[in-house]
Design a protein around this motif. Structure first.
Motif, PDB file in Angstrom:
ATOM      1  N   TRP A  23     -19.214-100.456-109.725  1.00  0.00           N
ATOM      2  CA  TRP A  23     -19.607 -99.220-109.055  1.00  0.00           C
ATOM      3  C   TRP A  23     -19.826 -99.424-107.555  1.00  0.00           C
ATOM      4  CZ3 TRP A  23     -18.973 -94.401-108.978  1.00  0.00           C
ATOM      5  CH2 TRP A  23     -19.805 -93.546-108.245  1.00  0.00           C
ATOM      6  N   ARG A  24     -20.566-100.454-107.154  1.00  0.00           N
ATOM      7  CA  ARG A  24     -20.986-100.569-105.760  1.00  0.00           C
ATOM      8  C   ARG A  24     -19.810-100.502-104.788  1.00  0.00           C
ATOM      9  NH1 ARG A  24     -25.588-104.663-103.834  1.00  0.00           N
ATOM     10  NH2 ARG A  24     -26.765-103.037-104.909  1.00  0.00           N
TER      11      ARG A  24
ATOM     12  N   ASN B  98     -18.670 -93.471-100.767  1.00  0.00           N
ATOM     13  CA  ASN B  98     -18.728 -92.514-101.878  1.00  0.00           C
ATOM     14  C   ASN B  98     -17.359 -92.188-102.467  1.00  0.00           C
ATOM     15  OD1 ASN B  98     -21.541 -92.242-101.944  1.00  0.00           O
ATOM     16  ND2 ASN B  98     -21.529 -90.628-100.394  1.00  0.00           N
ATOM     17  N   ALA B  99     -16.481 -93.189-102.490  1.00  0.00           N
ATOM     18  CA  ALA B  99     -15.145 -92.971-103.060  1.00  0.00           C
ATOM     19  C   ALA B  99     -15.216 -92.663-104.550  1.00  0.00           C
ATOM     20  CB  ALA B  99     -14.265 -94.197-102.821  1.00  0.00           C
ATOM     21  N   GLY B 100     -16.171 -93.259-105.262  1.00  0.00           N
ATOM     22  CA  GLY B 100     -16.325 -92.956-106.684  1.00  0.00           C
ATOM     23  C   GLY B 100     -16.725 -91.509-106.908  1.00  0.00           C
ATOM     24  N   TYR B 101     -17.628 -91.017-106.075  1.00  0.00           N
ATOM     25  CA  TYR B 101     -18.029 -89.607-106.141  1.00  0.00           C
ATOM     26  C   TYR B 101     -16.800 -88.709-105.930  1.00  0.00           C
ATOM     27  CZ  TYR B 101     -23.061 -90.687-105.490  1.00  0.00           C
ATOM     28  OH  TYR B 101     -24.345 -91.129-105.634  1.00  0.00           O
ATOM     29  N   TRP B 102     -16.072 -89.019-104.869  1.00  0.00           N
ATOM     30  CA  TRP B 102     -14.910 -88.198-104.532  1.00  0.00           C
ATOM     31  C   TRP B 102     -13.883 -88.197-105.658  1.00  0.00           C
ATOM     32  CZ3 TRP B 102      -9.697 -89.401-103.968  1.00  0.00           C
ATOM     33  CH2 TRP B 102      -8.893 -88.384-103.450  1.00  0.00           C
ATOM     34  N   MET B 103     -13.651 -89.376-106.235  1.00  0.00           N
ATOM     35  CA  MET B 103     -12.648 -89.469-107.286  1.00  0.00           C
ATOM     36  C   MET B 103     -13.065 -88.649-108.505  1.00  0.00           C
ATOM     37  SD  MET B 103      -9.663 -90.988-107.501  1.00  0.00           S
ATOM     38  CE  MET B 103      -9.070 -89.476-108.281  1.00  0.00           C
TER      39      MET B 103
ATOM     40  N   ASN C 261     -20.204 -97.320-119.205  1.00  0.00           N
ATOM     41  CA  ASN C 261     -20.482 -98.352-118.191  1.00  0.00           C
ATOM     42  C   ASN C 261     -19.269 -98.657-117.323  1.00  0.00           C
ATOM     43  OD1 ASN C 261     -18.868 -99.706-119.985  1.00  0.00           O
ATOM     44  ND2 ASN C 261     -20.315-101.348-120.434  1.00  0.00           N
ATOM     45  N   THR C 262     -18.262 -97.775-117.345  1.00  0.00           N
ATOM     46  CA  THR C 262     -17.062 -98.024-116.556  1.00  0.00           C
ATOM     47  C   THR C 262     -17.086 -97.235-115.247  1.00  0.00           C
ATOM     48  OG1 THR C 262     -15.827 -96.194-117.544  1.00  0.00           O
ATOM     49  CG2 THR C 262     -15.727 -98.339-118.672  1.00  0.00           C
TER      50      THR C 262
END
Length: 324
Positions: free
Chosen positions: A259-260, A272-277, A209-210
């Motif tokens: 997340w958001r 989409n920075a989380g995707y990229w990371m 959940n992180t």
């Protein structure tokens, strides 16, 4: 006319908050098939346009027409897409009629997707070569209201084709600017399918959940999609020159249950920075391993995300590849 434009604006504001390309269906998947048994199912697109043609001529009864000719005749994939994404026939009808001109303009480009089958098959075969235990469900091409270009369910891969409809011949003069910005190229469809087939095969990855967990879940689908198809599902050109800045922010927040803010565009970072990371972490891990099969196997069976991050040596990777 002014009232209609205000309605469009409110619908688009909601769209920009909700639109996502990620897979959020979090169920354990049981189906197991080989690539040649995976079917491409497009009947829902045909049904949508049958309903659309009737509804645009009889807007007073549009909702019941979409219900009768689209939703009630829907495939198992559309049924799942309705439950997880569309959710409201009233709001669906309102959105489609508000952007009637757009849906009409893409009809010929999404009504026949036969030319993309070979590339999808080739990508599936490449994935099986890298990950022999991969499972290949049916692929359902659907029409939604700009909430997702791809997700998964127990039925298979669910692809929102209205978000993947732009071609070199598209007449975009009258397209709303936000619709124009969000809509992806039709030729991109096999890449979206590749991203989703990875999600379908992530059931051996430990849940979490992180931010770190979610980023690797999404970023690994991007990385492996690139391995098998040559491209990522998202465009990461806006990250150029900001790699170390975003990594430093990520380090501070990676163990938070958020997340958001790492999905939506903001002053702090691109969309989409989380995707990229997560994608960069997987690329960095691959550079350490230098073995595509082992890399894919390791990613799709992660038990400890912090340990995977440590082994990736991502900070050194970013400094080496993006440092000044």
């Amino acid at each position: 006319m002014q009232k209609k434009n205000k309605k469009k604006l409110s619908l688009l504001l909601l769209l920009l908050i909700l639109v996502q390309s990620c897979s959020i269906f979090n169920s354990r998947l049981e189906t197991s098939e080989n690539p040649k048994e995976s079917n491409i199912i497009t009947s829902d697109i045909e049904n949508f346009y049958q309903a659309f043609d009737l509804a645009t001529k009889d807007s007073a009864n549009a909702e019941s027409l979409f219900n009768k000719y689209y939703f009630k005749k829907g495939s198992p994939g559309l049924n799942d897409f309705y439950k997880t994404k569309i959710q409201s026939k009233e709001k669906f009808t309102e959105f489609v009629l508000a952007f009637e001109d757009y849906y009409q303009s893409i009809k010929k480009d999404i009504s026949n997707l036969n030319d993309l089958g070979n590339q999808i098959d080739s990508n599936f075969q490449e994935f099986e070569n890298l990950y022999p235990q991969a499972r290949f469900p049916d692929v359902y091409f659907l029409v939604g209201k700009f909430q997702s270009n791809g997700t998964i369910s127990n039925e298979g891969l669910l692809i929102g084709t209205e978000m993947l409809a732009k071609t070199p011949d598209s007449d975009t003069v009258n397209w709303n600017e936000d619709i124009l910005r969000i809509t992806l190229e039709r030729k991109h469809i096999p890449i979206t399918v590749s991203h989703e087939i990875i999600h379908f095969n992530q059931d051996k990855m430990k849940d979490g959940n992180t931010l770190l967990w979610k980023s690797i879940r999404e970023g690994s689908a991007e990385f492996i999609a690139e391995l098998i198809g040559g491209e990522t599902d998202a465009d990461y050109s806006k990250f150029k020159g900001r790699e170390m800045e975003i990594w430093n922010d990520f380090k501070k927040e990676k163990n938070k249950s958020i997340w958001r803010s790492w999905q939506q565009e903001s002053e702090e970072r691109p969309r989409n920075a989380g995707y990229w990371m997560g994608y960069i972490i997987c690329k960095a891990y691959y550079e350490q391993i230098q073995d595509p099969e082992k890399t894919v196997q390791d990613i799709l069976s992660i038990e400890d995300y912090s340990e995977f991050l440590r082994k990736s040596k991502v900070e050194q990777y970013i400094q080496k590849n993006f440092g000044t």
